[in-house]
Design an enzyme around this catalytic site. Structure first.
Site, PDB file in Angstrom:
ATOM      1  CD  GLU A   1      -1.446  -6.169   5.124  1.00 34.09           C
ATOM      2  OE1 GLU A   1      -1.043  -6.640   4.034  1.00 34.09           O
ATOM      3  OE2 GLU A   1      -1.515  -4.915   5.671  1.00 34.09           O
TER       4      GLU A   1
ATOM      5  CG  HIS B   1      -3.950  -3.630   2.889  1.00 34.01           C
ATOM      6  ND1 HIS B   1      -2.776  -3.352   3.659  1.00 34.01           N
ATOM      7  CD2 HIS B   1      -4.277  -2.564   2.614  1.00 34.01           C
ATOM      8  CE1 HIS B   1      -2.871  -2.119   3.621  1.00 34.01           C
ATOM      9  NE2 HIS B   1      -3.779  -1.517   3.069  1.00 34.01           N
TER      10      HIS B   1
ATOM     11  CB  CYS C   1      -1.006   0.123   1.245  1.00 31.47           C
ATOM     12  SG  CYS C   1      -2.489   1.128   0.785  1.00 31.47           S
TER      13      CYS C   1
END
Lengths: 183, 305
Positions: free
Chosen positions: A164, A162, A74
């Site tokens: 994660e 993202h 990001c």
């Protein structure tokens, strides 16, 4: 053991990057603030986390010259583009939540294994509109032309989404691929 | 993942050693983190630990009684009824951050009072790993007792779960035999129903929110939401019988998530949605309209404020 350092740019998901890597076999991970002096960075790979603003990225720009593989997430992705001669702008259509990303380079070591497309969770207003010299656009979507980019010579990579977070479908694979690059 | 057996053993030893023969307090909210920390510490030092549960008047239906029952085995448990004091502090406050601040301040005053009474020199907290990272961020100030250590001047602070993630805490809770209503508890914000009432928090609006949340939790159980609740947004026109009413707008939120960091609004059946609006608008007089929130996180947060 491959030692990865997660650099915290004060993003809300930073601790999830730490968690994902912590639970991976053959990996040790630490989380460090972005104000850590570049000379003190000792790792096989760096993850530059997301965060609220380019004004608060500490020494991240200097880390790019450490000659160690880097994954920018990001804001981390955007700062790589910004520092190395690419361009970032405010997007017309903010990327939030569910986005379907098409992989444009199936041979890319970071995101190639996700081809042909993958469903991700995103959260960004700005985006990369031109990648720096030496970089290839490796993924794109309807709302963002540079969802991922990579420079395999310098081993610098960035993803706009993202990987994660739990709602990203193949997020773990991105980190596994990155660890493989770092080994 | 954490090895629960060795974690519990180490944590107990750490707590015993840190507390010695001194008295400690812990702010017990009934959430999984503080409950698990309290259970761990109570096993380690017994009544040297004084768990303090503050009924803010902003709790869900039946919640205070539930907590009293679950933690009945701790002789030292203190339940403080502070609802009048909290509503006094909240009168006229409309800004979300100011609300959280007012609540946090009052929490600190309540714990300060008990800490002095029992002569506590130590503080046990259920801080978990993400708290330590998130507290640096700027999304929301979500720690009720964040300022407590500075104010009371404890000699020591013990945070036995500082390296754990939420799902690991749940494993520890199960291991310790904490009842399912705790170990699998739906997350509930520290400031309670106050963050589900837009604008000024009054006992009347909180009562609407409490009753509507109870209906939502009941109706949506089969969908196994990660979190489901009702929020009171404002007023809008309706017609009940032949009378025009200017009643509350209640939003229903139901999300699936792993860790609360990202969330997907659940896809509910039309019949379910209709039953929700019928029960909420039909049984709570002051409600004239019910809406369903379809926004994911991001861009929305799960809670409203």
């Amino acid at each position: 053991m491959t030692h990865i350092l997660v650099v915290d740019n004060h993003g809300q998901f930073t601790h999830l990057e730490h968690r994902l890597l912590r639970d991976m076999d053959g990996v040790t991970v630490d989380l460090t603030d972005n104000t850590t002096p570049p000379a003190d960075i000792d790792a096989d790979g760096l993850v530059l986390s997301g965060g609220p603003t380019m004004a608060d990225i500490g020494h991240c720009r200097e880390y790019l010259t450490l000659d160690v593989p880097i994954l920018g997430v990001c804001l981390g992705h955007q700062l790589i583009a910004d520092e190395l001669g690419g361009r970032i702008e405010a997007g017309d259509y903010g990327g939030y939540a569910d986005v379907t990303v098409s992989i444009s380079d199936a041979d890319d070591p970071l995101v190639g294994s996700l081809a042909p497309d993958t469903r991700v969770w995103a959260s960004h207003a700005d985006e990369v509109v031109a990648v720096p010299d030496g970089f290839t656009i490796t993924a794109e979507s309807d709302i963002c032309g540079v969802e991922a980019m990579g420079d395999t010579d310098r081993d610098l990579y960035g993803v706009q989404w993202h990987p994660e977070v739990a709602h990203t479908e193949e997020g773990e694979a991105v980190f596994e691929n990155f660890v493989a690059i770092c080994e | 993942m954490v090895d629960v057996d060795s974690f519990v053993e180490d944590a107990r030893a750490e707590i015993s050693e840190a507390l010695g023969d001194e008295t400690a307090i812990i702010a017990l909210s009934g959430g999984v983190d503080s409950s698990t920390a309290a259970a761990l510490a109570y096993e380690a030092v017994g009544d040297q630990l004084v768990p303090v549960y503050v009924d803010t008047g902003l709790m869900r239906k039946g919640e205070t009684d539930e907590i009293r029952e679950v933690f009945d085995y701790m002789d030292s448990l203190r339940v403080v009824d502070a609802s009048d004091r909290f509503f006094d502090e909240l009168a006229g406050v409309t800004d979300p951050e100011e609300k959280r601040h007012a609540i946090g301040e009052q929490f600190i005053r309540e714990f300060e009072t008990v800490a002095e009474e029992v002569d506590a020199t130590q503080l046990v907290q259920g801080t978990i790993y993400p708290d330590r990272i998130e507290s640096e961020g700027t999304i929301k100030s979500h720690h009720n007792v964040g300022g407590l250590p500075e104010r009371v001047g404890f000699e020591g602070i013990v945070e036995p779960m500082r390296d754990l993630y939420k799902d690991e805490v749940r494993e520890v809770a199960r291991h310790l035999g904490l009842e399912e209503i705790i170990s699998e508890r739906m997350p509930f914000p520290g400031p309670g129903l106050a963050v589900r009432v837009i604008g000024e928090v009054t006992p009347e609006k909180v009562a609407v929110c409490r009753e509507a949340t109870h209906i939502v939790e009941d109706e949506l159980e089969a969908y196994e939401p990660w979190q489901a609740f009702a929020a009171v947004l404002g007023r809008a026109t309706g017609v009940k019988g032949d009378n025009r009413v200017h009643g509350h707008v209640v939003a229903v939120r139901s999300v699936e998530s792993r860790d609360g960091m990202t969330a997907r609004a659940q896809e509910l059946e039309w019949e379910t949605l209709q039953r929700l609006q019928s029960r909420i608008a039909g049984t709570i007089d002051e409600v004239s309209r019910v809406v369903y929130d379809v926004t994911h996180k991001p861009p929305a947060t799960i809670e409203y404020e």
